[in-house]
Design a protein around this motif. Sequence first.
Motif, PDB file in Angstrom:
ATOM      1  N   MET A 256       0.846  -1.179  -0.322  1.00 27.58           N
ATOM      2  CA  MET A 256       0.331   0.364   0.086  1.00 27.58           C
ATOM      3  C   MET A 256       1.292   1.186  -0.318  1.00 27.58           C
ATOM      4  O   MET A 256       2.238   1.495   0.268  1.00 27.58           O
ATOM      5  CB  MET A 256      -0.748  -0.200   1.485  1.00 27.58           C
ATOM      6  CG  MET A 256      -2.229  -1.063   1.635  1.00 27.58           C
ATOM      7  SD  MET A 256      -3.364  -0.486   0.565  1.00 27.58           S
ATOM      8  CE  MET A 256      -4.419   0.641   0.637  1.00 27.58           C
ATOM      9  N   THR A 257       0.321   2.330  -0.460  1.00 25.39           N
ATOM     10  CA  THR A 257       1.048   3.210  -0.551  1.00 25.39           C
ATOM     11  C   THR A 257       1.024   4.147   1.589  1.00 25.39           C
ATOM     12  O   THR A 257      -0.273   4.537   1.773  1.00 25.39           O
ATOM     13  CB  THR A 257       0.558   4.623  -2.006  1.00 25.39           C
ATOM     14  OG1 THR A 257       0.231   3.477  -3.062  1.00 25.39           O
ATOM     15  CG2 THR A 257       0.709   5.638  -2.052  1.00 25.39           C
ATOM     16  N   ASP A 258       2.232   4.904   1.306  1.00 26.07           N
ATOM     17  CA  ASP A 258       2.088   5.820   2.222  1.00 26.07           C
ATOM     18  C   ASP A 258       0.932   7.097   2.180  1.00 26.07           C
ATOM     19  O   ASP A 258       0.768   8.018   1.547  1.00 26.07           O
ATOM     20  CB  ASP A 258       3.025   5.856   3.028  1.00 26.07           C
ATOM     21  CG  ASP A 258       3.685   6.693   4.302  1.00 26.07           C
ATOM     22  OD1 ASP A 258       2.625   6.421   4.892  1.00 26.07           O
ATOM     23  OD2 ASP A 258       4.681   7.130   4.329  1.00 26.07           O
ATOM     24  N   PRO A 259       0.474   7.348   2.995  1.00 27.08           N
ATOM     25  CA  PRO A 259      -0.808   7.749   2.964  1.00 27.08           C
ATOM     26  C   PRO A 259      -0.216   9.187   3.925  1.00 27.08           C
ATOM     27  O   PRO A 259      -0.935   9.811   2.655  1.00 27.08           O
ATOM     28  CB  PRO A 259      -1.456   7.766   4.689  1.00 27.08           C
ATOM     29  CG  PRO A 259      -1.744   6.295   5.507  1.00 27.08           C
ATOM     30  CD  PRO A 259      -0.330   6.316   5.136  1.00 27.08           C
ATOM     31  N   LYS A 260       0.938   9.401   3.835  1.00 26.63           N
ATOM     32  CA  LYS A 260       1.774  10.835   4.306  1.00 26.63           C
ATOM     33  C   LYS A 260       2.473  10.872   2.095  1.00 26.63           C
ATOM     34  O   LYS A 260       1.828  11.983   2.197  1.00 26.63           O
ATOM     35  CB  LYS A 260       2.701  10.872   5.194  1.00 26.63           C
ATOM     36  CG  LYS A 260       2.995  10.638   6.360  1.00 26.63           C
ATOM     37  CD  LYS A 260       3.607  10.370   6.768  1.00 26.63           C
ATOM     38  CE  LYS A 260       4.037  11.522   8.093  1.00 26.63           C
ATOM     39  NZ  LYS A 260       5.089  11.371   8.948  1.00 26.63           N
ATOM     40  N   VAL A 261       2.538  10.648   1.765  1.00 22.50           N
ATOM     41  CA  VAL A 261       2.777  10.682   0.197  1.00 22.50           C
ATOM     42  C   VAL A 261       1.755  10.726  -0.538  1.00 22.50           C
ATOM     43  O   VAL A 261       1.465  11.960  -1.093  1.00 22.50           O
ATOM     44  CB  VAL A 261       3.664   9.628  -0.054  1.00 22.50           C
ATOM     45  CG1 VAL A 261       3.581   9.155  -1.624  1.00 22.50           C
ATOM     46  CG2 VAL A 261       5.103   8.995   0.723  1.00 22.50           C
ATOM     47  N   MET A 262       0.511  10.627  -0.269  1.00 24.13           N
ATOM     48  CA  MET A 262      -0.714  10.652  -0.751  1.00 24.13           C
ATOM     49  C   MET A 262      -0.957  12.108  -0.564  1.00 24.13           C
ATOM     50  O   MET A 262      -1.248  12.572  -1.245  1.00 24.13           O
ATOM     51  CB  MET A 262      -1.725   9.201  -0.336  1.00 24.13           C
ATOM     52  CG  MET A 262      -1.288   8.041  -1.147  1.00 24.13           C
ATOM     53  SD  MET A 262      -1.566   7.870  -2.524  1.00 24.13           S
ATOM     54  CE  MET A 262      -2.913   7.996  -3.146  1.00 24.13           C
ATOM     55  N   HIS A 263      -0.588  12.191   0.585  1.00 25.97           N
ATOM     56  CA  HIS A 263      -0.967  13.695   1.216  1.00 25.97           C
ATOM     57  C   HIS A 263      -0.401  14.306   0.735  1.00 25.97           C
ATOM     58  O   HIS A 263      -0.427  15.490   0.280  1.00 25.97           O
ATOM     59  CB  HIS A 263      -1.305  14.304   2.559  1.00 25.97           C
ATOM     60  CG  HIS A 263      -1.755  15.145   2.786  1.00 25.97           C
ATOM     61  ND1 HIS A 263      -3.278  15.723   3.470  1.00 25.97           N
ATOM     62  CD2 HIS A 263      -0.826  15.793   4.346  1.00 25.97           C
ATOM     63  CE1 HIS A 263      -2.727  16.531   3.367  1.00 25.97           C
ATOM     64  NE2 HIS A 263      -1.255  17.655   4.239  1.00 25.97           N
ATOM     65  N   THR A 264       1.175  14.313  -0.071  1.00 26.50           N
ATOM     66  CA  THR A 264       1.893  15.090   0.096  1.00 26.50           C
ATOM     67  C   THR A 264       1.394  14.954  -1.956  1.00 26.50           C
ATOM     68  O   THR A 264       1.754  16.427  -1.822  1.00 26.50           O
ATOM     69  CB  THR A 264       3.606  14.737   0.143  1.00 26.50           C
ATOM     70  OG1 THR A 264       3.522  14.898   1.868  1.00 26.50           O
ATOM     71  CG2 THR A 264       4.568  15.377  -0.470  1.00 26.50           C
ATOM     72  N   TRP A 265       1.527  14.501  -2.182  1.00 22.24           N
ATOM     73  CA  TRP A 265       1.437  14.101  -3.731  1.00 22.24           C
ATOM     74  C   TRP A 265      -0.715  15.214  -3.722  1.00 22.24           C
ATOM     75  O   TRP A 265      -0.587  15.965  -4.508  1.00 22.24           O
ATOM     76  CB  TRP A 265       1.101  12.699  -4.242  1.00 22.24           C
ATOM     77  CG  TRP A 265       0.572  12.257  -5.823  1.00 22.24           C
ATOM     78  CD1 TRP A 265       1.156  13.020  -6.472  1.00 22.24           C
ATOM     79  CD2 TRP A 265      -0.744  12.708  -6.431  1.00 22.24           C
ATOM     80  NE1 TRP A 265       0.957  12.314  -8.033  1.00 22.24           N
ATOM     81  CE2 TRP A 265      -0.530  12.200  -7.416  1.00 22.24           C
ATOM     82  CE3 TRP A 265      -1.987  12.186  -5.236  1.00 22.24           C
ATOM     83  CZ2 TRP A 265      -1.736  12.607  -8.315  1.00 22.24           C
ATOM     84  CZ3 TRP A 265      -2.840  12.341  -6.515  1.00 22.24           C
ATOM     85  CH2 TRP A 265      -3.296  11.997  -8.068  1.00 22.24           C
TER      86      TRP A 265
END
Length: 80
Positions: A1-10
Amino acid sequence: MTDPKVMHTWASVMRDKAKLASGLAMGAADSAAVCYEVSNLLYRAAQLCHQLAEAHQETAAATKRTARFAMDATCEVEEP
């Protein structure tokens, strides 16, 4: 799964890009409006220059007629 922090930053980066694109679009629209107004002013200036040229021609013709009239009047004067 993709890290939520990465998704938030994206998502934040995409939001900032959308804001930038919106700002650029508004700037382009403003520039287009200014160009349109400048174009109208230049067109009006060209019209006024044309009218001025016509008035100059009319003035020159009237001056020429006046000069002819004055010369004719001078030539008609009899010397004593």
